[in-house]
Design a protein around this motif. Structure first.
Motif, mmCIF file in Angstrom:
data_model
loop_
_atom_site.group_PDB
_atom_site.id
_atom_site.type_symbol
_atom_site.label_atom_id
_atom_site.label_comp_id
_atom_site.label_asym_id
_atom_site.label_seq_id
_atom_site.Cartn_x
_atom_site.Cartn_y
_atom_site.Cartn_z
ATOM 1 N N MET A 9 28.559 34.361 44.410
ATOM 2 C CA MET A 9 29.102 32.941 43.988
ATOM 3 C C MET A 9 28.558 32.677 42.406
ATOM 4 O O MET A 9 27.421 33.123 42.236
ATOM 5 N N LYS A 10 29.382 32.212 41.575
ATOM 6 C CA LYS A 10 29.069 31.711 40.575
ATOM 7 C C LYS A 10 28.738 30.471 40.630
ATOM 8 O O LYS A 10 29.510 29.559 40.627
ATOM 9 N N LEU A 11 27.524 29.995 39.990
ATOM 10 C CA LEU A 11 26.855 28.735 40.157
ATOM 11 C C LEU A 11 26.580 28.158 39.097
ATOM 12 O O LEU A 11 25.955 28.806 38.221
ATOM 13 N N GLY A 12 27.159 26.844 38.576
ATOM 14 C CA GLY A 12 26.757 25.964 37.481
ATOM 15 C C GLY A 12 26.072 24.878 37.726
ATOM 16 O O GLY A 12 26.118 24.288 38.595
ATOM 17 N N ILE A 13 24.730 24.648 36.713
ATOM 18 C CA ILE A 13 24.144 23.513 37.028
ATOM 19 C C ILE A 13 23.979 22.727 35.752
ATOM 20 O O ILE A 13 23.601 23.516 34.675
ATOM 21 N N VAL A 14 24.111 21.676 35.888
ATOM 22 C CA VAL A 14 24.239 20.738 34.504
ATOM 23 C C VAL A 14 23.210 19.775 34.766
ATOM 24 O O VAL A 14 23.087 18.976 35.806
#
Length: 107
Positions: free
Chosen positions: A1-6
């Motif tokens: 999975m591609k996970l983005g964290i801001v």
């Protein structure tokens, strides 16, 4: 999975846990993880305390294959610059992160 964290917090525990989660996601689940530091989040490299070694956790995240980007405008407002670990980035980079990732989390 591609996970983005801001990350837009400068609370040491919150930032430390965000990077712990990113590191765990890479090491134990094989995810591709990118972090974007926004607002107060660009202060991440200055948040170390006795209880929370934020920069150590950030380095572990990067060593595991994670990527960190830092908002250039937010850095400029704080009269700061990017670093090797947290290069200066733009809203275009944040948009790309959100558009390309399967899931995006905020801290």
């Amino acid at each position: 999975m591609k996970l983005g964290i801001v990350i837009y917090s400068n609370d040491p525990e919150t930032v430390w846990n965000a990077f712990r989660f990113g590191d765990h996601s890479i090491k134990h689940h094989g995810d591709e993880v990118r972090v974007f530091l926004l607002g107060r989040g660009v202060e991440a490299e200055s948040l170390d305390s006795a209880a929370f070694t934020v920069t150590e956790q950030m380095a572990q995240f990067v060593a595991a294959g994670g990527t960190i980007l830092a908002c250039g405008t937010c850095l400029k407002l704080r009269q700061a610059g990017g670093s090797e670990m947290c290069p200066v980035s733009t809203m275009n980079d944040l948009h790309r992160l959100v558009a390309e990732c399967d899931k995006t989390l905020t801290f």
